[in-house]
Design a protein around this motif. Structure first.
Motif, PDB file in Angstrom:
ATOM      1  N   VAL A   1       0.857  -1.187   0.000  1.00  0.00           N
ATOM      2  CA  VAL A   1       0.000   0.000   0.000  1.00  0.00           C
ATOM      3  C   VAL A   1       0.894   1.237   0.000  1.00  0.00           C
ATOM      4  O   VAL A   1       1.757   1.384   0.865  1.00  0.00           O
TER       5      VAL A   1
ATOM      6  N   GLY B   1       1.025   5.514  -0.323  1.00  0.00           N
ATOM      7  CA  GLY B   1       0.272   6.756  -0.247  1.00  0.00           C
ATOM      8  C   GLY B   1       0.251   7.307   1.161  1.00  0.00           C
ATOM      9  O   GLY B   1       0.837   6.729   2.085  1.00  0.00           O
ATOM     10  N   LYS B   2      -0.435   8.410   1.324  1.00  0.00           N
ATOM     11  CA  LYS B   2      -0.502   9.054   2.632  1.00  0.00           C
ATOM     12  C   LYS B   2      -1.441   8.282   3.553  1.00  0.00           C
ATOM     13  O   LYS B   2      -2.564   7.938   3.150  1.00  0.00           O
TER      14      LYS B   2
ATOM     15  N   THR C   1      -8.754   3.625  -0.848  1.00  0.00           N
ATOM     16  CA  THR C   1      -7.642   2.863  -1.421  1.00  0.00           C
ATOM     17  C   THR C   1      -8.058   2.316  -2.786  1.00  0.00           C
ATOM     18  O   THR C   1      -9.080   1.631  -2.906  1.00  0.00           O
TER      19      THR C   1
ATOM     20  N   VAL D   1      -2.164  10.276  -5.694  1.00  0.00           N
ATOM     21  CA  VAL D   1      -1.590   9.632  -4.503  1.00  0.00           C
ATOM     22  C   VAL D   1      -0.766  10.646  -3.716  1.00  0.00           C
ATOM     23  O   VAL D   1      -0.859  10.720  -2.475  1.00  0.00           O
TER      24      VAL D   1
ATOM     25  N   TYR E   1      -6.244   9.336  -2.576  1.00  0.00           N
ATOM     26  CA  TYR E   1      -6.414   7.918  -2.234  1.00  0.00           C
ATOM     27  C   TYR E   1      -5.032   7.265  -2.147  1.00  0.00           C
ATOM     28  O   TYR E   1      -4.028   7.845  -2.556  1.00  0.00           O
ATOM     29  N   LYS E   2      -4.993   6.096  -1.580  1.00  0.00           N
ATOM     30  CA  LYS E   2      -3.783   5.277  -1.563  1.00  0.00           C
ATOM     31  C   LYS E   2      -3.886   4.255  -2.699  1.00  0.00           C
ATOM     32  O   LYS E   2      -4.970   3.980  -3.198  1.00  0.00           O
TER      33      LYS E   2
ATOM     34  N   LYS F   1      -3.141   0.289  -3.626  1.00  0.00           N
ATOM     35  CA  LYS F   1      -2.770  -1.071  -3.207  1.00  0.00           C
ATOM     36  C   LYS F   1      -2.406  -1.842  -4.474  1.00  0.00           C
ATOM     37  O   LYS F   1      -3.252  -2.069  -5.341  1.00  0.00           O
TER      38      LYS F   1
END
Length: 271
Positions: A87, A89-90, A96, A123, A128-129, A131
């Motif tokens: 995963v 991102g922040k 996600t 990102v 969003y992140k 995955k």
């Protein structure tokens, strides 16, 4: 010549003839034994060669042998069992976006070349992140190794940093470096390292190079591939958010343009 001398000479000649016959018989026997021994050696050599060939044919290949490894070396910046949860991102990002890709997939390359920069921007902004779930099914279909080898190299990039992973993934899918699906270029470590030279944090990175050449994350790549197989996803690229596929409006296909992608993702975020 006396009769006695004549008989003696004849007896001596008969003796010499007998001895010569014995010597010849011994030679013939020795020759036959050598022929038998030689034939036996040839048969054993053939049998041994066949046995070795059968053993080699039944011996699992490298990727098969690492597939069931128990102690898997997972890259840094991973989570979960065997490190197969990637995963990026922040942490504060609430949504996600799941991204399923095969490194050799030509449609994935088209997606990344068109939409990849937008994904990175989102990102970085915390929208969003990501995955990431890597697949290797193109190798299985074409008896290749490039998908697996590239996935292992992506693990080596992730071990450097999430940013290096994202940049290296973009480079692998770029128009400059991504090969035709039928060309198993990613099977060569030298080519993967050539691509890595376009990424600042990977160029001349001794640890990254060693991990690629040593196959440090080969077993991890196989575990990641198994995670893809277990996901139920059957094609790449596939995008999901909250368990639902993210598709171009009115289709079952992934969004392949920035406009389609933004509309589909915004819709998925709103729920």
């Amino acid at each position: 010549m006396s009769a006695r001398n004549s008989q003696a000479n004849k007896a001596a000649a008969r003796e010499r003839l007998r001895q010569e016959r014995e010597r010849q018989a011994k030679k013939d026997k020795t020759r036959r034994q050598l022929i038998v021994i030689g034939s036996t050696i040839v048969v054993l050599a053939i049998a041994g060669g066949i046995g070795y060939a059968v053993m080699q044919a039944n011996k699992p290949g490298h990727w098969e042998s690492v597939k069931d490894e128990k102690n898997v070396a997972a890259p840094k910046n991973t989570q979960g069992e065997n490190g197969t949860t990637v995963v990026i991102g922040k942490p504060a990002a609430k949504k996600t976006l799941e991204l399923y890709e095969d490194s050799r997939c030509p449609v994935c390359a088209t997606f990344e070349q068109s939409v990849g920069a937008t994904v990175k921007k989102d990102v970085d902004a915390g929208k969003y992140k990501i995955k990431y779930v890597g697949a290797t099914f193109i190798d299985n279909a074409g008896q290749g190794q490039g998908s697996k080898n590239a996935l292992s190299a992506l693990g080596a990039a992730l071990n450097v940093s999430p940013e290096a992973f994202m940049e290296y993934k973009a480079a692998l899918y770029s128009a400059k470096y991504h090969p035709e699906e039928s060309d198993d270029k990613f099977a060569k470590d030298s080519y993967l390292l050539e691509v890595a030279d376009s990424v600042t944090t990977l160029k001349n990175n001794a640890e990254f190079k060693k991990n690629v050449e040593d196959g440090t994350f080969d077993a991890w790549a196989m575990k990641m591939s198994a995670a893809f197989d277990d996901s139920g996803v059957t094609g790449t690229p596939t995008l999901k958010m909250d368990g639902k596929k993210v598709t171009a409006d009115g289709t079952e296909n992934p969004p392949m343009t920035v406009e389609q992608f933004n509309a589909a993702v915004d819709k998925a975020i709103k729920g």
